[in-house]
Write an enzyme that holds these catalytic residues in place. Structure first.
Site, PDB file in Angstrom:
ATOM      1  N   ASP A  17       9.762 -33.583  -1.975  1.00 26.44           N
ATOM      2  CA  ASP A  17      10.638 -33.785  -0.812  1.00 26.44           C
ATOM      3  C   ASP A  17      11.780 -34.707  -1.222  1.00 26.44           C
ATOM      4  O   ASP A  17      11.710 -35.397  -2.245  1.00 26.44           O
ATOM      5  CB  ASP A  17       9.849 -34.418   0.345  1.00 26.44           C
ATOM      6  N   SER A  18      12.821 -34.711  -0.420  1.00 26.63           N
ATOM      7  CA  SER A  18      13.931 -35.620  -0.679  1.00 26.63           C
ATOM      8  C   SER A  18      13.502 -37.079  -0.541  1.00 26.63           C
ATOM      9  O   SER A  18      14.160 -37.964  -1.062  1.00 26.63           O
ATOM     10  CB  SER A  18      15.074 -35.313   0.291  1.00 26.63           C
ATOM     11  N   CYS A  80      10.267 -29.690   2.180  1.00 22.56           N
ATOM     12  CA  CYS A  80      11.528 -30.102   2.793  1.00 22.56           C
ATOM     13  C   CYS A  80      12.277 -28.827   3.180  1.00 22.56           C
ATOM     14  O   CYS A  80      12.446 -27.922   2.358  1.00 22.56           O
ATOM     15  CB  CYS A  80      12.331 -30.909   1.771  1.00 22.56           C
ATOM     16  N   GLU A 160      12.362 -42.661   9.528  1.00 23.39           N
ATOM     17  CA  GLU A 160      12.271 -43.518   8.331  1.00 23.39           C
ATOM     18  C   GLU A 160      12.063 -44.977   8.742  1.00 23.39           C
ATOM     19  O   GLU A 160      11.435 -45.757   8.040  1.00 23.39           O
ATOM     20  CB  GLU A 160      13.553 -43.398   7.489  1.00 23.39           C
ATOM     21  N   CYS A 191      12.363 -29.722  10.044  1.00 27.96           N
ATOM     22  CA  CYS A 191      12.598 -30.863   9.156  1.00 27.96           C
ATOM     23  C   CYS A 191      11.260 -31.581   9.079  1.00 27.96           C
ATOM     24  O   CYS A 191      10.606 -31.798  10.109  1.00 27.96           O
ATOM     25  CB  CYS A 191      13.666 -31.781   9.735  1.00 27.96           C
ATOM     26  N   HIS A 193      10.450 -34.505   8.664  1.00 29.08           N
ATOM     27  CA  HIS A 193      10.354 -35.807   9.340  1.00 29.08           C
ATOM     28  C   HIS A 193       9.928 -35.634  10.810  1.00 29.08           C
ATOM     29  O   HIS A 193       9.357 -36.549  11.397  1.00 29.08           O
ATOM     30  CB  HIS A 193      11.715 -36.524   9.340  1.00 29.08           C
TER      31      HIS A 193
HETATM   32  N1  DGL Z   1      12.722 -33.788   4.971  1.00 31.30           N
HETATM   33  C1  DGL Z   1      14.003 -33.125   5.028  1.00 31.30           C
HETATM   34  C2  DGL Z   1      13.887 -31.731   5.648  1.00 31.30           C
HETATM   35  O1  DGL Z   1      12.776 -31.244   5.921  1.00 31.30           O
HETATM   36  C3  DGL Z   1      15.027 -33.938   5.766  1.00 31.30           C
HETATM   37  C4  DGL Z   1      15.455 -35.241   5.146  1.00 31.30           C
HETATM   38  C5  DGL Z   1      16.757 -35.198   4.378  1.00 31.30           C
HETATM   39  O2  DGL Z   1      17.829 -35.028   4.974  1.00 31.30           O
HETATM   40  O3  DGL Z   1      16.696 -35.352   3.170  1.00 31.30           O
HETATM   41  O4  DGL Z   1      14.876 -31.080   5.845  1.00 31.30           O
END
Ligand code: DGL
Length: 259
Positions: A17-18, A80, A160, A191, A193
């Site tokens: 993931d990012s 992600c 976050e 997403c 998150h």
């Molecule tokens: N976790 C990322 C997603 O599912 C979002 C976070 C980011 O912008 O890096 O798109």
């Protein structure tokens, strides 16, 4: 060059993931008790990816693939949506093991539950994910036509920051959702998150819509693809991060214990 993929039942898998968002996917993978070992890599030095261009997202994705070269994994989960939308194809072309993103499994999970193609579907994601139009195109191909998509990028820093409910989140939801006059039948949490604030999002819409979660969707998908069996020992998890590994570990401790 077309690389021949070896499709063995995955025992040691990677999760990329990012940053910390993929922990919500990791949680579903751990709960399934299907894997002996999971290597989690978060590119915490460069998060968020969601506001970046396709070119940069592809570049970062291929760099992450380099990281996994020495990890000897059977399968990589791109946990992600932003990377799944932009970087997945390039990664798959460059890798000898299977790489699975979260978007297709999310669509299949929705299709399993929402049979009525007239249903109102709301897709939430980062700016990049929504701009890629991938969810919208795949949903349309499957006959869903009552679609709305909203880029709700501000949810990422709130999550976050550990803000999962309360007035800041309520006003952010109001800011984004006021332009959406309907009560959706289903919301795709596009997403990784967003599952952390799923309860608040559901409450905003009177707990009526079905919420599609990337982690649960990918587990349903993997169970169909592979004859996964419960492991005897708890899954061994190792975390890696491009910056501030301790912070990622602390977040993992907090998130993995969230209901
Ligand atoms: N976790 C990322 C997603 O599912 C979002 C976070 C980011 O912008 O890096 O798109």
């Amino acid at each position: 060059m077309i690389v021949q993929k070896i499709k063995t039942t995955p025992k040691k898998i990677g999760v990329f993931d990012s940053g910390a968002g993929g922990l919500s996917v990791l949680k579903s993978l751990i709960n399934s008790q299907s894997f002996e070992e999971i290597i989690y890599y978060g590119d915490t030095a460069r998060v968020p990816y969601g506001n970046r261009s396709q070119k940069v997202i592809i570049q970062y994705s291929l760099e992450a693939l380099n990281f996994f070269k020495t990890q000897h994994i059977d399968l990589l989960i791109v946990a992600c949506n932003t990377i799944s939308a932009y970087g997945l194809q390039s990664m798959q072309q460059a890798s000898s093991y299977p790489i699975i993103g979260v978007i297709k499994p999310g669509i299949l999970a929705l299709e399993n539950t929402i049979k009525n193609k007239d249903s109102k579907i709301l897709v939430l994601g980062t700016k990049a994910t929504i701009k890629s139009n991938l969810y919208q195109t795949l949903l349309q191909k499957r006959g869903y036509h009552n679609l709305s998509a909203l880029a709700t990028s501000l949810f990422v820093p709130l999550v976050e920051e550990g803000i999962f409910e309360g007035e800041i989140l309520d006003s952010t939801m109001h800011y984004y959702f006021k332009s959406y006059p309907n009560n959706p039948d289903a919301i795709i949490l596009g997403c990784t998150h967003f599952p952390l604030i799923a309860k608040s999002i559901a409450k905003y819409f009177d707990n009526k819509p079905l919420l599609i979660h990337s982690g649960d969707s990918i587990m349903q998908y993997l169970q169909k693809q592979y004859p996964l069996k419960p492991t005897t020992n708890p899954t061994k998890i190792t975390f890696f991060a491009s910056d501030n590994l301790e912070r990622l570990k602390q977040t993992a401790k907090l998130w993995l214990n969230q209901p």
